[in-house]
Design an enzyme around this catalytic site. Structure first.
Site, short mmCIF file in Angstrom:
data_model
loop_
_atom_site.label_atom_id
_atom_site.label_comp_id
_atom_site.label_asym_id
_atom_site.label_seq_id
_atom_site.Cartn_x
_atom_site.Cartn_y
_atom_site.Cartn_z
N TRP A 21 0.80 -1.22 0.00
CA TRP A 21 0.00 0.00 0.00
C TRP A 21 0.84 1.27 0.00
O TRP A 21 0.69 2.13 -0.87
CB TRP A 21 -0.93 -0.03 1.22
CG TRP A 21 -1.63 1.25 1.55
CD1 TRP A 21 -2.02 2.23 0.67
CD2 TRP A 21 -2.03 1.70 2.84
NE1 TRP A 21 -2.64 3.26 1.35
CE2 TRP A 21 -2.66 2.96 2.68
CE3 TRP A 21 -1.93 1.16 4.12
CZ2 TRP A 21 -3.18 3.68 3.76
CZ3 TRP A 21 -2.45 1.88 5.18
CH2 TRP A 21 -3.07 3.12 5.00
N ASP A 49 -1.01 -8.62 -1.89
CA ASP A 49 -2.16 -7.72 -1.99
C ASP A 49 -1.71 -6.34 -2.47
O ASP A 49 -0.74 -5.78 -1.94
CB ASP A 49 -2.85 -7.58 -0.63
CG ASP A 49 -4.03 -6.62 -0.69
OD1 ASP A 49 -5.13 -7.07 -1.08
OD2 ASP A 49 -3.86 -5.43 -0.36
N TYR A 54 -2.43 2.26 -5.53
CA TYR A 54 -1.30 2.31 -4.60
C TYR A 54 -0.05 2.83 -5.32
O TYR A 54 0.17 2.56 -6.49
CB TYR A 54 -1.00 0.93 -4.04
CG TYR A 54 -2.03 0.38 -3.09
CD1 TYR A 54 -3.08 1.16 -2.60
CD2 TYR A 54 -1.95 -0.94 -2.64
CE1 TYR A 54 -4.01 0.65 -1.73
CE2 TYR A 54 -2.90 -1.46 -1.76
CZ TYR A 54 -3.92 -0.67 -1.31
OH TYR A 54 -4.85 -1.19 -0.44
N SER A 153 -13.84 -4.62 0.18
CA SER A 153 -12.99 -4.00 1.20
C SER A 153 -13.72 -2.82 1.83
O SER A 153 -14.20 -1.94 1.11
CB SER A 153 -11.67 -3.52 0.56
OG SER A 153 -10.86 -2.88 1.53
N SER A 207 -3.72 -3.49 8.22
CA SER A 207 -3.25 -2.71 9.37
C SER A 207 -3.41 -3.45 10.70
O SER A 207 -3.92 -2.89 11.67
CB SER A 207 -3.97 -1.36 9.43
OG SER A 207 -3.25 -0.44 10.23
N ALA A 210 -2.05 -1.49 13.49
CA ALA A 210 -2.58 -0.13 13.64
C ALA A 210 -1.59 0.90 13.11
O ALA A 210 -1.23 1.86 13.78
CB ALA A 210 -2.95 0.17 15.09
N LYS A 217 6.58 1.64 19.07
CA LYS A 217 7.67 2.60 18.81
C LYS A 217 7.26 4.05 19.09
O LYS A 217 8.13 4.92 19.23
CB LYS A 217 8.16 2.47 17.37
CG LYS A 217 7.17 2.90 16.30
CD LYS A 217 7.78 2.73 14.91
CE LYS A 217 6.82 3.11 13.81
NZ LYS A 217 7.42 2.93 12.46
N GLY A 283 3.12 -5.00 5.59
CA GLY A 283 4.02 -4.37 4.63
C GLY A 283 5.42 -4.32 5.21
O GLY A 283 5.65 -4.71 6.36
#
Length: 336
Positions: A21, A49, A54, A153, A207, A210, A217, A283
């Protein structure tokens, strides 16, 4: 890497999928993107995906993925892409009309350098196009051999139910839903998951970390220079960058340590505990990130740990189904 059945179909996917993405064609070089794809394959990821928008201008992500998979046996991977968002300046370069779907699938196949995709997904619900028109067009895509299955989606539960009924009428397999889903974003649980469980549709969730917040981090009261939140000014991450949320996420660290997992692995393993989730999309901007994340494959979190996670996160978890990330509408020409 374990595999899971997608819905009630005969298609199997890797329980961790590789998504591009915000990386391919934008954040990372093509050389790095290819290295990440090679690493994904080495780690047992077979499901990839992407989407026709994108990578920003020039729809680079599909192009990069197509080049990265050159030389890979086509039958050994599952390629998923999507249609809906605006990808040109003409009035019909958006949405789920027959015209846009038919033109978009051909363009996606050219960029991906393949004659078919395994799952073709409606990237959002189109409230301006009759659902019958959309599903009829998807049926023609399936029957022409350009896609094997269809998915959606960020659709609401009732829309999925209506689409599933039409899919049965047109004798095409609607087998997947792709919502945002994580410890912090529990929105699909109220409507989408129950409807999909009933209809035999699986989730391929995006995600699960999140947008990096669940990796731990981002510390309360601390600015992280060079991070995604820093680069975008928060953007869609803003909802997660609140002090109370960041504080509670840090309380997950001892639970991850107890399980022998990193925070990233814990967050991916958590979504994979849901039996309706077939795959979690991750990702990477570096191959080593993938190596860490993929270690969440096959992990079982015991009931006590799942309860402890809920006790920490439940007060800040978002559950409102009205926050499903549907498109609220794209501009139409002015009506007389």
């Amino acid at each position: 890497m374990e595999i899971r059945r997608l819905g009630r179909s005969g298609l199997f996917v890797s329980e961790i999928s590789y998504g591009n993405w915000i990386t391919h064609g934008s954040q990372v070089s093509e050389e790095t993107a290819h290295a990440c794809v090679r690493t994904a394959l080495e780690l047992g990821i077979s499901t990839f995906d992407t989407a026709d928008v994108y990578g920003g201008e020039g729809v680079k992500a599909e192009d990069v993925l197509g080049r990265a998979l050159q030389g890979v046996r086509r039958e050994s991977v599952e390629i998923l892409t999507k249609v809906y968002w605006r990808n040109g300046d003409a009035p019909n370069d958006v949405g789920l009309s027959r015209k846009h779907i038919m033109e978009s699938i051909d363009a996606s196949l050219r960029r991906l350098r393949t004659d078919h995709v395994d799952v073709y997904q409606a990237h959002r619900y189109d409230r301006f196009t009759p659902l019958e028109e959309t599903m009829s067009a998807f049926a023609d895509v399936i029957h022409s051999g350009k896609a094997h299955y269809i998915g959606v989606s960020e659709w609401r539960g009732e829309a999925i139910r209506e689409a599933h009924a039409l899919a049965k009428e047109y004798r095409i397999p609607l087998i997947s839903s792709q919502p945002q889903y994580s410890m912090l974003w529990r929105v699909p649980e109220a409507e989408v998951l129950p409807v999909c469980e009933e209809l035999g549709i699986s989730q391929i969730v995006w995600s699960p970390m999140a947008q990096g917040v669940l990796t731990g981090k981002y510390l309360p009261g601390q600015h992280v220079a060079g991070s995604r939140a820093d680069e975008t000014g928060g953007g869609s991450m803003a909802r997660f960058m609140k002090e109370e949320i960041l504080t509670r996420v840090q309380r997950l660290r001892p639970l991850a340590d107890q399980a022998g997992l990193t925070m990233a692995q814990l967050s991916v393993a958590w979504v994979l505990q849901n039996p309706n989730v077939a795959s979690a999309i991750v990702g990477a901007s570096r191959p080593d990130q993938l190596r860490e994340t993929v270690a969440a494959a096959g992990v079982t979190l015991d009931a006590d740990l799942m309860k402890a996670i809920d006790e920490v996160i439940d007060p800040v978890a978002e559950r409102d189904p009205d926050l499903t990330l549907i498109d609220r509408g794209w501009p139409l020409p002015e009506e007389d």
